[in-house]
Design an enzyme around this catalytic site. Structure first.
Site: not given
Length: 737
Positions: A32-33, A218-219, A249, A602
């Site tokens: 996504k970044t 973002d997020e 998430q 993770r």
């Protein structure tokens, strides 16, 4: 090569969809970044001015990473793009325009410690019992109201029919009054006051709407009501809003995050383009399939499934220990085996747990195996006494109206100014509606302060001298001047203890931090340094290259990734938590499941999941069944691992690969192998084996066994409704029936 040639089809679509509202549903590890940064570069390529672009992140770490990538892609002119966290963005806006809502531009930002001090003052002034209104509890309630944009006036109206709420409303009102008097904002105020500014002053909002014609967040699944409203206000004119997030998430509901913000985005912004990023570049197929299988049990989610072209990977290792000690022993031994036999490095491993309380036993076993580790979420650098002291000097110099900072340092180092004198100054300040520092400057005119006036005046003159010098000094020079004038370090040197030397080292580290700030920032200032420090978080201090394993909660791990991950304590009542299981709200268990999904994703290469048959928590041994999340992973993805061999003696440290144990730790390990639990002193039991006893939670049960456990007895009791429980006799207040 064109900007988007190396992106996958969905990433490419996310970059090229530059107009109107866009919802990027970005699964874990889906790049996504990369999409956000390439989208910024594409906008500039299409002729959008850099200063018309705003990108908002949640952490400084994410902001720094995005800034570095944008600079590399865009080159000259990238410095005009706003890339920052929600809170940093709001600070910049408020520094310019907060005077329009009655604050001074030189406001300070209070951390949790400062807030608690103000809260205790409020409770004392209102004569409220801290046992009934705990400072942290009331602070949490006020924070929740601010996150929902509920002002003091609105909360007071809602509280009219509830006695406790009406009392908290009084505290809320006094708390805000004191913050305003100190020209201070707490963390929640940064966003609350920015929304207030935009709402009360449409002319100011128009300026920023024109400035930020293209906004990326973002997020987005972690936004609360205040953050949502801020974004909505800024984007309402041009509607060029791209939000990136993953409802799977969303794990911060407990601190105000509203999952509905992402689930209902298309309702709030008409004609939204929804793009799903489902290809994962991080984990093996096995790990992703396990994560998909778990999260699909949630009802409130947008359907999607991660996939990858990575290899199949190893099975997920499931280990069941007899207790938390065997669980920790297994993790430690497996890490040593991987390092010594497979050539892995310590930094490849992370141990995750649901609550910080679980870390103690894990730490003990890492010490036994001489495994270097870092604990995220322990005492933060900026919370240490000596750092708080020096930072309070800087805050008091910058903003003398900051009563909390001035009161902290008035007798540090000791100047013979006691609590009685400080109380007298506070009463005078309250009576004259002035701040604490102002009273110090004319203390010789106040009869009640005559005896202490000389010391108070000397202190105020020292601060005024430093305030004058700040205009010509760097932050490094200012800190060194403070240390020189006050003799702070000299006092520690005279103390000449290990703790004092450690504090001196920490002060040197603060000076290094200030020097680094001066080097990094184009126009360094005391204002900027104080802001940077006040907005730092635990995750920002994580150093990926340090060769030690990392221990942290599952919440802290979000945004990070590791080759090897241990998820520990997967038991009903631990994870998912007892609170979520008993709340009666399915959404609470669903949030726990999302947290599990975050933990699983993770891991890049190998995932370990551990649980224990029994575990001591809060002085009581619990027997928990394996977590439902383990059962939700299909059997063909997992492999049951064997119980570790119990050590007969402490192995010698391999000094070539492992860090040597400190003396205290060596003594602990040596004693641990020869220790016999003594009979508790001064503890008299009025029941024996076979007797009936009463417990306030589990009811009446039968005593099955009693054995010494330090200063108390461990009593095994069978309860008809709850089964066997191991309890500490005094702690659990067992009574003979």
């Amino acid at each position: 090569m064109h900007l988007v040639d190396h992106l996958n089809p969905m990433q490419k679509e996310g970059v090229l969809q530059s107009k109107g509202p866009v919802l990027l549903l970005a699964g874990a590890g889906s790049g996504k970044t990369r999409v956000l940064t390439h989208r910024i570069a594409y906008l500039i390529e299409q002729g959008v001015a850099p200063w018309n672009i705003m990108a908002i992140t949640f952490t400084n770490k994410a902001s720094k990473e995005m800034r570095e990538r944008v600079d590399a892609l865009v080159g000259q002119g990238s410095e005009d793009i706003w890339v920052s966290t929600f809170h940093s963005s709001c600070v910049r806006i408020l520094r310019r325009d907060i005077e329009k809502i009655g604050y001074d531009k030189n406001f300070v930002i209070y951390d949790m410690d400062d807030q608690e001090k103000v809260m205790r003052e409020c409770l004392k002034e209102l004569d409220f019992n801290e046992k009934l209104f705990t400072p942290k509890g009331v602070m949490g309630e006020i924070s929740a109201q601010k996150n929902e944009l509920i002002s003091v006036g609105e909360y007071t109206k809602r509280a009219a029919i509830d006695f406790r709420m009406s009392q908290i409303a009084k505290i809320y009102a006094l708390y805000q009054k004191k913050l305003h008097s100190n020209n201070a904002l707490d963390f929640d105020d940064l966003i609350f006051k920015t929304v207030e500014l935009f709402t009360l002053r449409p002319d100011v909002l128009t300026v920023y709407q024109e400035k930020f014609r293209y906004i990326m967040v973002d997020e987005y699944q972690d936004t609360n009501t205040a953050q949502y409203q801020l974004v909505k206000l800024l984007a309402s004119k041009y509607q060029n809003l791209c939000v990136v997030g993953d409802d799977d998430q969303s794990i911060y509901g407990w601190r105000g995050a509203n999952i509905r913000n992402i689930l209902d985005f298309e309702k709030d912004f008409k004609n939204t383009k929804v793009i799903k990023l489902e290809q994962n570049y991080r984990s093996t197929k096995t790990i992703l399939e396990a994560a998909n299988a778990v999260i699909q049990n949630n009802i409130s989610r947008k359907p999607k499934a991660l996939w990858t072209e990575n290899e199949e990977g190893k099975s997920i290792r499931i280990f069941k220990g007899m207790n938390e000690y065997e669980e920790a022993q297994y993790a430690a031994e497996e890490i040593v085996r991987q390092v010594e036999e497979e050539g892995r490095e310590y930094k490849d491993f992370a141990i995750l747990y649901r609550t910080n309380a679980q870390s103690r036993v894990l730490e003990e076993h890492l010490l036994r195996k001489t495994i270097p580790y870092r604990l995220l979420g322990g005492v933060r650098f900026y919370e240490r006494k000596e750092i708080k002291d020096i930072m309070s000097y800087l805050k008091a110099i910058y903003n003398p109206a900051d009563d909390i900072a001035v009161k902290r340092i008035i007798n540090i180092p000791k100047r013979g100014i006691g609590d009685t004198t400080i109380d007298k100054v506070m009463k005078q300040a309250a009576a004259t509606e002035s701040n604490f520092f102002d009273v110090l400057t004319y203390s010789d005119e106040i009869p009640d302060l005559q005896r202490s006036a000389k010391k108070l005046k000397e202190f105020s003159k020292m601060l005024i001298t430093l305030q004058v010098r700040v205009e010509t000094m760097s932050v490094v020079d200012l800190i060194e001047e403070i240390l020189n004038i006050t003799g702070y370090v000299r006092e520690l040197e005279l103390e000449n203890t290990e703790e004092a030397r450690g504090r001196i080292d920490n002060i040197k580290e603060l000076i290094s931090k200030a020097a680094d700030y001066k080097k990094r920032v184009d126009e360094p200032s005391l204002t900027g340094f104080l802001e940077e420090v006040s907005l730092v978080a635990d995750i920002d201090n994580y150093q990926e290259n340090a060769n030690s394993i990392v221990l942290m909660t599952l919440h802290s791990a979000k945004g990070l990734e590791f080759p090897y991950v241990f998820m520990t304590g997967l038991e009903e009542g631990i994870f998912p938590s007892y609170r979520s299981m008993t709340s009666g709200e399915e959404k609470d268990v669903e949030e726990e499941r999302r947290l599990c999904y975050v933990g699983i994703t993770r891991a890049r290469e190998v995932l370990y999941i551990t649980h224990a048959q029994s575990r001591m928590l809060r002085g009581m041994t619990q027997y928990n069944s394996p977590s439902r999340f383990i059962r939700e992973i299909p059997e063909h993805f997992v492999e049951e691992t064997k119980k570790p061999v119990v050590e007969k003696s402490v192995p010698k440290a391999n000094t070539t690969t492992r860090k040597a144990l400190p003396v205290q730790a060596r003594k602990f390990v040596q004693n641990a192998n020869t220790f016999t639990m003594p009979t508790p002193k001064n503890v008299v039991l009025n029941f024996g084996q076979g007797d009936a006893v009463q417990h306030k939670k589990f009811g009446v049960g039968t005593v099955q066994a009693i054995q010494p456990a330090g200063a108390d007895y461990e009593v095994t009791v069978f309860f008809p409704q709850s089964g066997a429980k191991k309890l500490m006799a005094q702690f659990s207040n067992l009574k003979s029936v």
